[in-house]
Design a protein around this motif. Structure first.
Motif, PDB file in Angstrom:
ATOM      1  N   LEU A 179     135.644 196.200  40.960  1.00 53.77           N
ATOM      2  CA  LEU A 179     136.303 197.185  39.982  1.00 53.77           C
ATOM      3  C   LEU A 179     135.060 196.805  39.116  1.00 53.77           C
ATOM      4  O   LEU A 179     134.785 196.959  37.757  1.00 53.77           O
ATOM      5  CB  LEU A 179     137.050 195.917  39.806  1.00 53.77           C
ATOM      6  CG  LEU A 179     138.362 196.101  40.038  1.00 53.77           C
ATOM      7  CD1 LEU A 179     138.865 194.570  39.510  1.00 53.77           C
ATOM      8  CD2 LEU A 179     139.540 196.772  39.215  1.00 53.77           C
ATOM      9  N   SER A 180     133.284 196.790  40.465  1.00 53.91           N
ATOM     10  CA  SER A 180     132.056 196.892  39.631  1.00 53.91           C
ATOM     11  C   SER A 180     131.696 198.586  38.955  1.00 53.91           C
ATOM     12  O   SER A 180     132.183 198.930  40.460  1.00 53.91           O
ATOM     13  CB  SER A 180     131.105 195.692  39.590  1.00 53.91           C
ATOM     14  OG  SER A 180     132.189 194.730  39.961  1.00 53.91           O
ATOM     15  N   VAL A 181     130.992 198.943  38.445  1.00 56.26           N
ATOM     16  CA  VAL A 181     130.101 200.549  38.746  1.00 56.26           C
ATOM     17  C   VAL A 181     128.868 199.972  39.530  1.00 56.26           C
ATOM     18  O   VAL A 181     128.761 198.931  38.847  1.00 56.26           O
ATOM     19  CB  VAL A 181     130.109 201.063  37.598  1.00 56.26           C
ATOM     20  CG1 VAL A 181     129.399 202.351  37.704  1.00 56.26           C
ATOM     21  CG2 VAL A 181     131.544 201.398  36.756  1.00 56.26           C
ATOM     22  N   GLY A 182     128.939 200.406  41.037  1.00 50.83           N
ATOM     23  CA  GLY A 182     127.811 200.034  41.228  1.00 50.83           C
ATOM     24  C   GLY A 182     127.958 199.829  42.284  1.00 50.83           C
ATOM     25  O   GLY A 182     129.197 199.107  43.065  1.00 50.83           O
ATOM     26  N   ARG A 183     126.598 198.803  42.643  1.00 53.52           N
ATOM     27  CA  ARG A 183     126.654 198.558  44.686  1.00 53.52           C
ATOM     28  C   ARG A 183     126.585 196.977  44.420  1.00 53.52           C
ATOM     29  O   ARG A 183     125.403 196.343  43.621  1.00 53.52           O
ATOM     30  CB  ARG A 183     125.290 199.111  44.510  1.00 53.52           C
ATOM     31  CG  ARG A 183     125.050 198.025  46.415  1.00 53.52           C
ATOM     32  CD  ARG A 183     123.733 199.070  46.829  1.00 53.52           C
ATOM     33  NE  ARG A 183     122.976 198.978  48.110  1.00 53.52           N
ATOM     34  CZ  ARG A 183     122.178 197.692  48.527  1.00 53.52           C
ATOM     35  NH1 ARG A 183     121.994 197.289  46.731  1.00 53.52           N
ATOM     36  NH2 ARG A 183     121.817 197.053  49.778  1.00 53.52           N
ATOM     37  N   THR A 184     127.521 196.407  44.869  1.00 55.23           N
ATOM     38  CA  THR A 184     127.753 194.413  44.942  1.00 55.23           C
ATOM     39  C   THR A 184     127.705 193.842  46.734  1.00 55.23           C
ATOM     40  O   THR A 184     128.270 194.735  47.510  1.00 55.23           O
ATOM     41  CB  THR A 184     129.155 194.523  44.533  1.00 55.23           C
ATOM     42  OG1 THR A 184     129.364 194.299  43.440  1.00 55.23           O
ATOM     43  CG2 THR A 184     129.472 193.316  45.145  1.00 55.23           C
ATOM     44  N   THR A 185     126.407 193.874  46.691  1.00 57.86           N
ATOM     45  CA  THR A 185     126.523 193.118  47.701  1.00 57.86           C
ATOM     46  C   THR A 185     126.879 191.926  48.153  1.00 57.86           C
ATOM     47  O   THR A 185     127.191 191.016  46.928  1.00 57.86           O
ATOM     48  CB  THR A 185     124.816 193.171  48.124  1.00 57.86           C
ATOM     49  OG1 THR A 185     124.170 191.623  46.980  1.00 57.86           O
ATOM     50  CG2 THR A 185     124.107 194.136  48.614  1.00 57.86           C
TER      51      THR A 185
END
Ligand SMILES: O=C(O)C1=C[C@@H](OP(=O)(O)O)[C@@H](O)[C@H](O)C1
Ligand SMILES: C=C(OP(=O)(O)O)C(=O)O
Length: 448
Positions: free
Chosen positions: A42-48
């Protein structure tokens, strides 16, 4: 098919073992691991993510997040990256979303789908197909989602058409359940306006904490005695954020109780999460006279954690109030094992929710206690265990009903009973604690 669901049942026996010794770290928290995948989606971009629980339940949630548009990669042991599509950006999945054994994964993802203009079918194994889903579908319907198909009584398989423009609602959860609360909040993420969830008793707060951590505006305030009101402003832009998953206290519970009941044991469990809404078992074991030392308190991934030193202890029976249930809901089967080795009666009150877990846990625990020769009774919603100070005959076969916690609890029991305890199927342990047997053997436990 995953390991947990492949092939035939795998019986396993636990044998009376010598003292457990050494240090160990149990895998990452299951609740936070599911949510890390979902917030990544649900976030735009890269979650680690670091320290992810690589158990079947969480891997199913990862697969569902992929089917809804995320790109997910494993970069090392417990290390994952999620490239999310953001709120409003979900893609309609091609096939059925198969959640295996996982109540949390399926229910939280129903919330995600319920708040988006996509249609998805949710299914799982024979255990998941028995679990009540109306508790999730009711509030989602109030928000505008439609149930296209469902099995009798609101059970899986369920086809859900999410709302294009979900309505922000105020919802009072009918039972203390973090899964219901989370499903409503996750659907509310795509609603224009404020979604409010009111709970009469506080349940685990990982969703609220992670919403704030990923950049949503969320307000938590006390409600009545011990309850909470959670208010979420809809349509935020969630920002990807690094997630470090602390060790799961619900998994730590198994080596913890093993060390208390196996004579001469002395172990340390590293980095166990001590979120106050998850520590009911620690409180109860202390009241029973358990020797538990909290060492090196620190903060990891936004949660307080500590190393716990456990030494074999003479336990006594206690009365566990119903109000403590939300903070130890998954720990009753292993508490019943500890109570079997205590001197005197332990009464665990208000266990009705145990009837709707992976199995009817109240009955499954009672049946296991009977198989082990432990004096016990179910009285209404209470479980009563009458221990005889460390003398438990054992020698029984326990039916696990596709329930990982029943399997692990009675295997722990067998490490200290006179005769071995056998469980009919150990496969489901893979859902929440894949290294259980290996970790316990490392401490000195004997299985055959
Ligand atoms: O939200 C969660 O991660 C969980 C909530 C609890 O279920 P309920 O919400 O049904 O109490 C718990 O039993 C489950 O293992 C995990
Ligand atoms: C109840 C449990 O999990 P879930 O509801 O996710 O199946 C559990 O792990 O004990």
């Amino acid at each position: 098919m995953s390991n947990a669901h492949a092939g035939a049942a795998q019986p396993l026996s636990a044998l009376r073992s010598g003292p457990l010794r050494g240090r160990a770290r149990v895998p990452g928290d299951k609740s936070i691991s599911h949510r890390a995948m979902i917030f990544g989606l649900l976030s735009v971009g890269r979650t680690t993510i670091e320290g992810l629980l690589e158990g079947d339940d969480v891997l199913r949630t990862a697969a569902a997040c992929r089917a809804l548009g995320a790109t997910i990669e494993r970069t090392g042991e417990g290390a994952w990256t999620v490239h999310g599509v953001g709120i409003g950006g979900l893609r309609e999945p091609d096939g059925v979303l198969d959640f295996g054994n996982a109540g949390t994964g399926s229910r939280l993802m129903m919330g995600v789908v319920g708040g988006h203009p996509v249609t998805a079918t949710f299914d799982g194994d024979a255990s998941l197909r028995k679990r009540p889903m109306r508790r999730i579908l009711d509030p989602l319907e109030m928000m505008g989602a439609e149930v296209i198909a469902q099995a009798e009584g609101g059970r899986c398989p369920i086809t859900l058409r999410g709302a294009a423009d979900p309505l922000p609602i105020t919802y009072r959860t009918p039972v203390a359940s973090a899964q219901i609360k989370s499903a409503v909040l996750l659907a509310g993420l795509n609603a224009p306006g404020r979604t409010t969830v009111i709970e009469t008793e506080a349940s685990r707060d990982h969703t609220e904490k992670m919403l704030a951590y990923f950049g949503a505006t969320v307000r938590v305030s006390p409600e009545g005695e011990g309850g909470r009101r959670i208010e979420l402003e809809g349509r935020p832009e969630l920002r990807p954020a690094p997630v470090v998953v602390p060790a799961d206290p619900s998994s730590a519970a198994f080596p913890m109780v093993a060390a208390l009941i196996v004579e001469g044991s002395d172990i340390v469990l590293e980095g166990v999460m001590l979120n106050p809404l998850r520590t009911g078992l620690l409180t109860t074991l202390r009241e029973m006279g358990a020797s538990i030392e909290v060492l090196e308190r620190r903060v990891e991934g936004g949660e307080e954690v500590a190393d716990l030193r456990l030494r074999a202890s003479a336990l006594k029976g206690v009365d566990v109030p119903a109000g403590r249930a939300p903070s130890m809901i998954d720990e009753y089967p292993i508490l019943a094992v500890a109570a079997s080795f205590a001197e005197g009666e332990t009464r665990m009150r208000g266990l009705h929710e145990l009837r709707v877990k992976e199995s009817d846990r109240l009955q499954a625990v009672a049946d296991g206690l009977a198989a082990a020769g432990v004096d016990h009774a179910i009285e209404g919603d209470d479980l009563v265990v009458r221990g005889k100070g460390g003398h438990v005959p054992g020698g029984g076969l326990v039916a696990t009903h596709l329930d990982h916690r029943i399997a692990m609890s009675f295997l722990v029991m067998g490490l200290a009973t006179r005769a071995p305890m056998q469980v009919d199927d150990a496969r489901m342990i893979e859902t929440s604690f894949p290294i259980f047997v290996e970790l316990m053997r490392g401490l000195g436990a004997e299985f055959a």
